[in-house]
Write an enzyme that holds these catalytic residues in place. Structure first.
Site, PDB file in Angstrom:
ATOM      1  N   HIS A  55     -11.272  -4.452   9.143  1.00 15.38           N
ATOM      2  CA  HIS A  55     -11.818  -4.297   7.781  1.00 15.38           C
ATOM      3  C   HIS A  55     -13.155  -3.562   7.776  1.00 15.38           C
ATOM      4  O   HIS A  55     -13.963  -3.754   6.873  1.00 15.38           O
ATOM      5  CB  HIS A  55     -12.049  -5.665   7.124  1.00 15.38           C
ATOM      6  CG  HIS A  55     -10.820  -6.370   6.661  1.00 15.38           C
ATOM      7  ND1 HIS A  55      -9.942  -6.974   7.517  1.00 15.38           N
ATOM      8  CD2 HIS A  55     -10.308  -6.568   5.420  1.00 15.38           C
ATOM      9  CE1 HIS A  55      -8.959  -7.530   6.826  1.00 15.38           C
ATOM     10  NE2 HIS A  55      -9.154  -7.299   5.551  1.00 15.38           N
ATOM     11  N   GLU A 109       0.804  -1.229   0.000  1.00 11.50           N
ATOM     12  CA  GLU A 109       0.000   0.000   0.000  1.00 11.50           C
ATOM     13  C   GLU A 109       0.833   1.274   0.000  1.00 11.50           C
ATOM     14  O   GLU A 109       0.478   2.264  -0.651  1.00 11.50           O
ATOM     15  CB  GLU A 109      -0.966   0.009   1.187  1.00 11.50           C
ATOM     16  CG  GLU A 109      -2.104  -0.998   1.079  1.00 11.50           C
ATOM     17  CD  GLU A 109      -1.703  -2.423   1.411  1.00 11.50           C
ATOM     18  OE1 GLU A 109      -0.591  -2.622   1.949  1.00 11.50           O
ATOM     19  OE2 GLU A 109      -2.484  -3.347   1.131  1.00 11.50           O
TER      20      GLU A 109
HETATM   21  C1  TPP Z   1      -2.567  -4.549   4.306  1.00 12.94           C
HETATM   22  C2  TPP Z   1      -3.539  -5.389   3.590  1.00 12.94           C
HETATM   23  N1  TPP Z   1      -3.615  -5.288   2.254  1.00 12.94           N
HETATM   24  C3  TPP Z   1      -4.508  -6.046   1.584  1.00 12.94           C
HETATM   25  C4  TPP Z   1      -5.324  -6.899   2.239  1.00 12.94           C
HETATM   26  C5  TPP Z   1      -6.367  -7.712   1.495  1.00 12.94           C
HETATM   27  N2  TPP Z   1      -5.929  -9.086   1.400  1.00 12.94           N
HETATM   28  C6  TPP Z   1      -6.213  -9.981   2.355  1.00 12.94           C
HETATM   29  S1  TPP Z   1      -5.445 -11.417   2.133  1.00 12.94           S
HETATM   30  C7  TPP Z   1      -4.711 -10.871   0.712  1.00 12.94           C
HETATM   31  C8  TPP Z   1      -3.785 -11.760  -0.031  1.00 12.94           C
HETATM   32  C9  TPP Z   1      -2.645 -12.153   0.818  1.00 12.94           C
HETATM   33  O1  TPP Z   1      -1.806 -12.962   0.106  1.00 12.94           O
HETATM   34  P1  TPP Z   1      -0.719 -13.855   0.805  1.00 12.94           P
HETATM   35  O2  TPP Z   1       0.077 -13.030   1.737  1.00 12.94           O
HETATM   36  O3  TPP Z   1      -0.007 -14.577  -0.255  1.00 12.94           O
HETATM   37  O4  TPP Z   1      -1.579 -14.857   1.700  1.00 12.94           O
HETATM   38  P2  TPP Z   1      -2.631 -15.945   1.205  1.00 12.94           P
HETATM   39  O5  TPP Z   1      -3.953 -15.264   1.164  1.00 12.94           O
HETATM   40  O6  TPP Z   1      -2.212 -16.450  -0.110  1.00 12.94           O
HETATM   41  O7  TPP Z   1      -2.614 -16.984   2.252  1.00 12.94           O
HETATM   42  C10 TPP Z   1      -5.084  -9.571   0.443  1.00 12.94           C
HETATM   43  C11 TPP Z   1      -4.664  -8.788  -0.725  1.00 12.94           C
HETATM   44  C12 TPP Z   1      -5.216  -6.960   3.648  1.00 12.94           C
HETATM   45  N3  TPP Z   1      -6.015  -7.743   4.381  1.00 12.94           N
HETATM   46  N4  TPP Z   1      -4.297  -6.219   4.287  1.00 12.94           N
END
Ligand code: TPP
Ligand code: MG
Lengths: 326, 341
Positions: free
Chosen positions: B143, B74
């Site tokens: 959220h 971000e």
């Molecule tokens: C700071 C932040 N940015 C975006 C999100 C939205 N979001 C939640 S999970 C996710 C993907 C995360 O990917 P990863 O770290 O690879 O974990 P995975 O979901 O694959 O287990 C996103 C974009 C969030 N919760 N927090």
């Protein structure tokens, strides 16, 4: 002898326990998936079906006093660190008996007594916290280590870089475990990271990095065992990258347009539970019948969690203002 | 006491109706077709179409150069938007949930908001940061927040908070055209709300409140979903003989003080309601603006504020609902104001 052969010498109860844990994680998340599909649970959830071996393999190498920080995709970590599925399910139902008294939900389950400092709704939010927990251990000589779970997507947050560097320069007892399930929501890791392995970043911070097949429980455990020894004796942090795959969509609603059904099938053929179960049977450690019993019993266990959750009371409105401050 | 529902554009038989999410997408797409410098960037805005489906289909039309799917970073996304704006582009960032603005805060507050002023009036930052806010979806504490007062406090940032699809479309066009950084809040519960939205591009200037309902007894100044709750409350109160005027400021910065003050001079009573936590919320700013204005002499009752309880947003649906003002709370506040209880 492959490197992982040590584990077949472990007592049968332990080996079966690990299989049970993986099934428990699987059934828990399958059940949650079912409830969300039926609209029975509020909010959203992130399931770790297909990733059971990294959660179980990592936590199995820890002692009770050790700590973990988890992620939004945290049900597996939580169960593997010894949580009670009843209280987890109750939390998802928003009930008073849940781990967070119904105030946290799927993304915030914490089981502090068992050393789980909590799931996290903020991607990368838990990484600095893990470093802080490791700092306490070092300053007070408490002897515990902290495992920090995070995803491939989280590795692109500034918090990751800042926290790993800090842990490295202070030689803190923390193991960073990146569960690379190939996607951060819809973002393919191959498009979002310019290098092959996130573990390669370790050298940029001057710490050891290891890549491991995250669907292979014996390998996860073997790498983890070495990392634990290294970290516990004061050598500083380690970065482990477990390559795996999430079988389900990212969260409650996901059309999965960013990947193919063929790719999903390829990974489902590498089912971490079947892999370990077959190995146990082939080695004559358990019989097919025993394996079936584990599968059935763990499923029944989760059904009991559902009953517990359903019978639990809703939190009373009086609790609304509680716990903002100590 | 008379009431006349004012929603002039709502001629459903003859007009096209689209959702809030579609209206935002339409505004973005129209601007991108008009101006090559406008582009969008954010997490999962490509084939996924954004967490709330707002950018669905846009990568197919505009391609990955102008619909930039980013890593989960971000601070970098926001900062890169600011830097590109400073050098001539017109980026629109989608920040997946407004709670994550905390991660982008340095870039917004210490960079975007101040660059022009610090440089002695040189350069400008024509960027927009769109972001979904609010509770009601069971997404819990990290959220579901409404942190608009944080950014509204910072000189140099403009803050938009539309409550309807047609407002969102016109305000977004104005935000993109504005040479300053604009934070554009989209309440998650509004995305699926639907109404008539003109197809052609149009602008609603920043800093113009909208009188959503005219009335004579009490003014309710409400934002985002609270506009709808206030309108519902107004309908019910009409049955009790209380004639409510509902004002939606639409933009917090700049704030259309005149429309609010004029209304309060007319009704002599005012309630300010938002979903954000009451303590330190923007309602305090609006209330004190009224108290400092010429409307003070016209007040027949104390200015009242409604906002959320001072707690993180709880997960349990009943608790989540209990945290924020509901229609009944608004009705009661209006009665108390009219009857001075
Ligand atoms: C700071 C932040 N940015 C975006 C999100 C939205 N979001 C939640 S999970 C996710 C993907 C995360 O990917 P990863 O770290 O690879 O974990 P995975 O979901 O694959 O287990 C996103 C974009 C969030 N919760 N927090
Ligand atoms: Mg991932």
């Amino acid at each position: 002898m492959t490197q992982a052969d040590w584990m077949w010498e472990e007592p049968k109860e332990k080996l079966v326990d690990w299989l049970e844990q993986m099934w428990t994680v699987r059934w828990f998340d399958e059940k949650v998936d079912e409830f969300f599909a039926k609209g029975m649970i509020h909010g959203t959830t992130h399931l770790c079906v297909g990733q059971e071996a990294s959660a179980v393999g990592v936590c199995a190498m820890l002692e009770d006093k050790d700590k973990i920080t988890s992620t939004h995709r945290g049900h597996g970590h939580c169960i593997a660190k010894g949580a009670d599925p009843d209280r987890m399910m109750a939390e998802l139902f928003g009930r008073e008996t849940g781990y967070c008294k119904g105030k946290g939900g799927s993304m915030h389950i914490a089981d502090v007594e068992k050393g789980n400092l909590g799931a996290n709704g903020i991607v990368g939010g838990g990484i600095p916290l893990a470093v802080g927990a490791a700092l306490t251990s070092k300053m007070r000589q408490e002897g515990y280590i902290t495992v920090c779970f995070f995803g491939d997507g989280a590795a692109n947050e500034g918090s990751f870089h800042e926290a790993v560097n800090l842990a490295a320069i202070w030689d803190l007892p923390v193991i960073f475990v990146c569960e690379n399930n190939q996607y951060g929501m819809s973002g393919p890791v191959k498009d979002m990271v310019k290098i092959e392995n996130i573990a390669d970043r370790a050298s940029g911070y001057g710490i050891p990095g290891h890549v491991v097949d995250g669907n292979n429980l014996p390998e996860v455990m073997t790498v983890m065992k070495e990392a634990v020894e290294y970290t516990r004796n004061g050598s500083g942090p380690v970065l482990i990258e477990a390559k795996t795959y999430r079988w389900k969509g990212h969260s409650k609603s996901d059309a999965k347009k960013y990947r193919t059904r063929e790719e999903e099938k390829e990974w489902k053929d590498k089912d971490p539970i079947r892999f370990f179960q077959d190995a146990l049977i082939e080695r004559g450690i358990i019989t097919e019948e025993e394996a079936d019993t584990v599968k059935k019993d763990t499923k029944a266990r989760i059904e009991r969690s559902v009953e517990f959750a359903e019978q639990s009371p809703e939190p009373s409105a009086d609790t609304l203002l509680e716990d903002v401050y100590a | 006491m008379q009431s006349s529902a004012v929603n002039s554009s709502n001629n459903k038989e003859t007009t096209r109706s689209i959702t809030f999410a579609e209206a935002v997408r339409e505004a973005l797409s129209q601007e991108m077709r008009e101006d090559q410098d406008v582009f969008i960037l954010g997490e999962d805005i490509g084939v996924y179409g954004g967490a709330f489906g707002v950018t669905r289909g846009m990568i197919e039309e505009f391609g990955p150069e102008r619909v930039r799917n980013t890593p989960i970073s971000e601070a970098a996304i926001t900062g890169a938007a600011i830097g590109s704006a400073l050098t001539g582009m017109k980026p629109v960032v989608e920040l997946q949930f407004s709670d994550f603005i905390t991660i982008a805060m340095d870039q917004l507050v210490n960079q975007a908001a101040k660059l022009r002023y610090m440089y002695g009036g040189k350069g400008n930052v024509p960027m927009v940061l769109r972001t979904p806010s609010g509770s009601g979806t069971g997404a819990a504490a990290q959220h579901s927040q409404s942190l608009e007062a944080w950014v509204a406090h910072v000189p140099g940032l403009k803050v938009v908070q539309p409550s309807t699809a047609s407002d969102a479309k016109g305000l977004l066009k104005a935000a993109i055209a504005d040479p300053n950084p604009v934070i554009f809040y989209e309440h998650k519960l509004l995305y699926k709300t639907q109404e008539h939205v003109p197809e052609e591009a149009y602008t609603i200037p920043l800093g113009e409140a909208d009188v959503k309902r005219e009335g004579t007894d009490v003014t309710i100044v409400a934002t985002a979903v609270m506009v709808h709750k206030a309108l519902e409350a107004a309908e019910k109160l009409a049955e009790e003989g209380i004639d409510v005027e509902v004002i939606d400021p639409r933009t917090l910065v700049p704030l259309d003080e005149k429309t609010i003050v004029d209304s309060v001079k007319k009704t002599g009573r005012v309630i300010v309601v938002h979903e954000a936590v009451k303590r330190g919320g923007y309602g305090g700013e609006i209330a004190s603006m009224i108290a400092e204005s010429e409307a003070f002499d016209y007040l027949d009752a104390p200015v009242r504020r409604l906002g959320a309880l001072p707690i993180p947003v709880p997960y349990n649906p009943a608790l989540e609902k209990a945290m924020v003002p509901q229609m009944d709370d608004i009705m009661q506040a209006a009665r108390d104001s009219v009857h001075r209880r």
